[in-house]
Design a protein around this motif. Structure first.
Motif, PDB file in Angstrom:
ATOM      1  N   VAL A  35       0.838  -1.201   0.000  1.00  0.00           N
ATOM      2  CA  VAL A  35       0.000   0.000   0.000  1.00  0.00           C
ATOM      3  C   VAL A  35       0.874   1.253   0.000  1.00  0.00           C
ATOM      4  CG1 VAL A  35      -1.680   1.341   1.324  1.00  0.00           C
ATOM      5  CG2 VAL A  35      -1.971  -1.124   1.115  1.00  0.00           C
ATOM      6  N   ALA A  36       1.937   1.246   0.801  1.00  0.00           N
ATOM      7  CA  ALA A  36       2.832   2.402   0.875  1.00  0.00           C
ATOM      8  C   ALA A  36       3.522   2.657  -0.465  1.00  0.00           C
ATOM      9  CB  ALA A  36       3.863   2.184   1.979  1.00  0.00           C
ATOM     10  N   VAL A  37       3.966   1.584  -1.104  1.00  0.00           N
ATOM     11  CA  VAL A  37       4.646   1.718  -2.393  1.00  0.00           C
ATOM     12  C   VAL A  37       3.674   2.194  -3.474  1.00  0.00           C
ATOM     13  CG1 VAL A  37       5.809   0.417  -4.220  1.00  0.00           C
ATOM     14  CG2 VAL A  37       6.437   0.038  -1.838  1.00  0.00           C
ATOM     15  N   LEU A  38       2.458   1.675  -3.466  1.00  0.00           N
ATOM     16  CA  LEU A  38       1.446   2.114  -4.433  1.00  0.00           C
ATOM     17  C   LEU A  38       1.108   3.589  -4.230  1.00  0.00           C
ATOM     18  CD1 LEU A  38      -1.010  -0.942  -4.493  1.00  0.00           C
ATOM     19  CD2 LEU A  38       0.335  -0.077  -6.418  1.00  0.00           C
ATOM     20  N   ALA A  39       1.045   4.014  -2.976  1.00  0.00           N
ATOM     21  CA  ALA A  39       0.761   5.421  -2.692  1.00  0.00           C
ATOM     22  C   ALA A  39       1.852   6.322  -3.257  1.00  0.00           C
ATOM     23  CB  ALA A  39       0.627   5.624  -1.184  1.00  0.00           C
ATOM     24  N   LYS A  40       3.101   5.880  -3.111  1.00  0.00           N
ATOM     25  CA  LYS A  40       4.222   6.662  -3.639  1.00  0.00           C
ATOM     26  C   LYS A  40       4.212   6.678  -5.161  1.00  0.00           C
ATOM     27  CE  LYS A  40       9.273   6.956  -3.568  1.00  0.00           C
ATOM     28  NZ  LYS A  40      10.535   6.329  -3.091  1.00  0.00           N
ATOM     29  N   TYR A  41       3.916   5.539  -5.769  1.00  0.00           N
ATOM     30  CA  TYR A  41       3.959   5.422  -7.234  1.00  0.00           C
ATOM     31  C   TYR A  41       2.837   6.204  -7.902  1.00  0.00           C
ATOM     32  CZ  TYR A  41       3.342   3.314 -11.852  1.00  0.00           C
ATOM     33  OH  TYR A  41       3.171   3.117 -13.198  1.00  0.00           O
ATOM     34  N   THR A  42       1.621   6.090  -7.354  1.00  0.00           N
ATOM     35  CA  THR A  42       0.460   6.722  -7.988  1.00  0.00           C
ATOM     36  C   THR A  42       0.221   8.157  -7.536  1.00  0.00           C
ATOM     37  OG1 THR A  42      -1.097   5.934  -6.281  1.00  0.00           O
ATOM     38  CG2 THR A  42      -0.655   4.467  -8.152  1.00  0.00           C
ATOM     39  N   GLY A  43       0.650   8.475  -6.297  1.00  0.00           N
ATOM     40  CA  GLY A  43       0.369   9.789  -5.749  1.00  0.00           C
ATOM     41  C   GLY A  43      -1.086   9.994  -5.367  1.00  0.00           C
ATOM     42  N   ALA A  44      -1.864   8.907  -5.380  1.00  0.00           N
ATOM     43  CA  ALA A  44      -3.291   8.998  -5.065  1.00  0.00           C
ATOM     44  C   ALA A  44      -3.496   9.354  -3.597  1.00  0.00           C
ATOM     45  CB  ALA A  44      -3.984   7.675  -5.391  1.00  0.00           C
ATOM     46  N   GLY A  45      -4.355  10.354  -3.365  1.00  0.00           N
ATOM     47  CA  GLY A  45      -4.585  10.805  -2.001  1.00  0.00           C
ATOM     48  C   GLY A  45      -5.175   9.742  -1.109  1.00  0.00           C
ATOM     49  N   TRP A  46      -6.139   8.962  -1.653  1.00  0.00           N
ATOM     50  CA  TRP A  46      -6.782   7.938  -0.823  1.00  0.00           C
ATOM     51  C   TRP A  46      -5.806   6.836  -0.450  1.00  0.00           C
ATOM     52  CZ3 TRP A  46      -7.304   2.820  -2.429  1.00  0.00           C
ATOM     53  CH2 TRP A  46      -7.061   2.566  -3.783  1.00  0.00           C
ATOM     54  N   GLN A  53      -2.372   4.486   7.608  1.00  0.00           N
ATOM     55  CA  GLN A  53      -2.978   3.483   8.480  1.00  0.00           C
ATOM     56  C   GLN A  53      -2.079   2.261   8.658  1.00  0.00           C
ATOM     57  OE1 GLN A  53      -5.951   3.488  10.284  1.00  0.00           O
ATOM     58  NE2 GLN A  53      -5.886   5.676   9.818  1.00  0.00           N
ATOM     59  N   MET A  54      -1.077   2.117   7.817  1.00  0.00           N
ATOM     60  CA  MET A  54      -0.176   0.973   7.896  1.00  0.00           C
ATOM     61  C   MET A  54       1.013   1.220   8.815  1.00  0.00           C
ATOM     62  SD  MET A  54      -1.763  -1.187   6.109  1.00  0.00           S
ATOM     63  CE  MET A  54      -3.298  -0.912   5.219  1.00  0.00           C
ATOM     64  N   GLU A  55       0.934   2.284   9.608  1.00  0.00           N
ATOM     65  CA  GLU A  55       1.950   2.589  10.613  1.00  0.00           C
ATOM     66  C   GLU A  55       1.290   2.620  11.987  1.00  0.00           C
ATOM     67  OE1 GLU A  55       5.149   3.014  10.061  1.00  0.00           O
ATOM     68  OE2 GLU A  55       5.095   3.010   7.855  1.00  0.00           O
ATOM     69  N   HIS A  56       1.982   2.092  12.997  1.00  0.00           N
ATOM     70  CA  HIS A  56       1.468   2.162  14.364  1.00  0.00           C
ATOM     71  C   HIS A  56       1.411   3.618  14.822  1.00  0.00           C
ATOM     72  CE1 HIS A  56       1.400  -2.113  15.215  1.00  0.00           C
ATOM     73  NE2 HIS A  56       2.654  -2.245  14.820  1.00  0.00           N
ATOM     74  N   GLY A 343       8.846  -0.328 -10.620  1.00  0.00           N
ATOM     75  CA  GLY A 343       9.637  -1.522 -10.339  1.00  0.00           C
ATOM     76  C   GLY A 343       9.522  -1.935  -8.885  1.00  0.00           C
ATOM     77  N   MET A 344       9.409  -0.950  -7.981  1.00  0.00           N
ATOM     78  CA  MET A 344       9.221  -1.259  -6.565  1.00  0.00           C
ATOM     79  C   MET A 344       7.885  -1.967  -6.334  1.00  0.00           C
ATOM     80  SD  MET A 344      11.632  -0.627  -4.471  1.00  0.00           S
ATOM     81  CE  MET A 344      10.684  -0.623  -2.955  1.00  0.00           C
ATOM     82  N   VAL A 345       6.847  -1.515  -7.061  1.00  0.00           N
ATOM     83  CA  VAL A 345       5.544  -2.173  -6.949  1.00  0.00           C
ATOM     84  C   VAL A 345       5.659  -3.623  -7.384  1.00  0.00           C
ATOM     85  CG1 VAL A 345       3.160  -2.213  -7.790  1.00  0.00           C
ATOM     86  CG2 VAL A 345       4.268  -0.014  -7.301  1.00  0.00           C
ATOM     87  N   VAL A 346       6.283  -3.858  -8.525  1.00  0.00           N
ATOM     88  CA  VAL A 346       6.466  -5.223  -9.033  1.00  0.00           C
ATOM     89  C   VAL A 346       7.276  -6.046  -8.050  1.00  0.00           C
ATOM     90  CG1 VAL A 346       7.457  -6.616 -10.898  1.00  0.00           C
ATOM     91  CG2 VAL A 346       6.292  -4.466 -11.432  1.00  0.00           C
TER      92      VAL A 346
END
Length: 371
Positions: A35-46, A53-56, A343-346
């Motif tokens: 999820v973190a990598v996808l957020a970085k790659y896409t830049g999507a706000g959601w 949420q993936m961090e304590h 490439g990070m996503v893959v």
């Protein structure tokens, strides 16, 4: 013409239970990082919101990441009535069941110590508390309560007593030199007890999130799971009634947690009662949802990916500590760095699938790590 209520079918193993356990474990086997990598790659706000949420949380508050550990214990509690009460009904001696529970609990404690490296480095500054130890001890005492309680109502008394008693200890018993109800890393009574009694290194420095007092809180959330298991195993109610009951309990405990949090914070690291109620409430709702979709409606195919993970959960937890999965992925998919963020996503997806393929092989060969 109205649809007739779906009658409950006697089940001693729930596909939904394995799927929910796998869903829970997925997030610590690469799902959260994906999820973190996808957020970085896409830049999507959601996706950025999900990635947060993936961090304590640092201390007080609640993120999805804080749910993963207590949800696992809740799920282990759901399985207890299916594993033990059916045997009690077949007149298996209580002492025999208790012996097996003790063996399983202590085995998990030992595995937790191995995981923490207690036996390495000449016992130099070891950490004795662990995630696996807390799971093992919570399972052990929750099982003993189920085995030796005469009625379901007695188990509810145990659950209520632990939740209330835990709150009284945290809020009203003073820590020398600090006072009562100071829920900070240095001031909470959990840390005081850990510093005074628990040998070795503490994970949080001045406290341990899997410390001695936290074990009682862990027993409570495991007992919450046994409540869900009790209703799911009930052969006198319809599937609609089971789901409705779990949803009502879940919503009620979440509301109770939020009300209590106005003066008694939701804190995972010292396992406050509102945290337990919130995590347990979400557990009830997730269990009801998975049960309805998978076991009642029969929509199982989508859950196979998670069930393969869930049926070898302890193995997968140990694997990520004892095997450098990242290095294996690098040898196979290291060339994907040429593709940048994509490439990070893959790479992350490939890492997840490499481990899942191993679990699938074990599944096909009927190889499961049981304790």
């Amino acid at each position: 013409m109205k649809n007739k209520p779906t009658q409950a079918v006697p089940r001693e193993r729930l596909f939904s239970l394995d799927a929910l356990r796998g869903f829970d474990m997925f997030w610590i086997t690469g799902g959260g990082y994906l999820v973190a990598v996808l957020a970085k790659y896409t830049g999507a706000g959601w996706l950025k919101v999900l990635a947060d949420q993936m961090e304590h949380v640092e201390w007080a508050g609640f993120h999805f990441e804080d749910l993963i550990f207590p949800l696992f214990m809740f799920i282990s509690g759901v399985a207890i009535p299916f594993a033990l009460i059916s045997k009690l009904e077949k007149k298996v001696p209580k002492a025999e069941l208790a012996k097996k529970a003790v063996k399983r609990g202590l085995t998990l404690v030992l595995l937790g110590m191995v995981y923490n490296g207690v036996f390495s480095d000449g016992f130099e500054n070891p950490r004795f508390a662990s995630v696996l130890s807390q799971i093992g001890l919570a399972y052990l005492f929750a099982s003993l309560i189920v085995i030796y309680s005469k009625t379901f109502k007695d188990r509810l008394y145990w659950l209520g007593g632990i939740l209330v008693g835990y709150g009284i200890v945290q809020l009203l018993i003073p820590v020398p030199g600090i006072g009562a109800g100071v829920l900070t890393p240095e001031g909470c009574i959990n840390g005081y007890i850990d510093r005074a009694i628990l040998p070795g290194r503490l994970h949080g420095g001045v406290f341990d999130p899997e410390g001695l007092l936290c074990i009682f809180s862990a027993i409570a959330i495991t007992l919450m799971g046994t409540v869900a298991g009790h209703f799911l195993r009930d052969k006198t109610t319809t599937d609609q009634q089971k789901v409705k009951t779990l949803l009502i309990i879940g919503a009620s405990t979440i509301v109770a947690a939020l009300l209590l949090s106005t003066f008694y914070p939701i804190i995972k690291k010292c396992w406050t009662t509102p945290f337990n109620l919130l995590a347990g409430g979400i557990g009830f709702i997730l269990m009801a949802t998975f049960y309805w979709i998978i076991d009642v409606k029969g929509w199982k195919k989508w859950s196979f990916f998670f069930r393969v993970i869930g049926m070898n959960s302890i193995f997968i937890y140990l694997l990520y500590d004892m095997v450098n999965v990242g290095s294996i992925t690098k040898y196979v998919l290291g060339w994907t760095v040429l593709w940048g963020d994509f490439g990070m996503v893959v790479n992350v997806v490939g890492s997840i699938m490499i481990v899942w393929s191993l679990l699938y092989y074990m599944y096909k060969k009927n190889i499961f790590l049981r304790v």
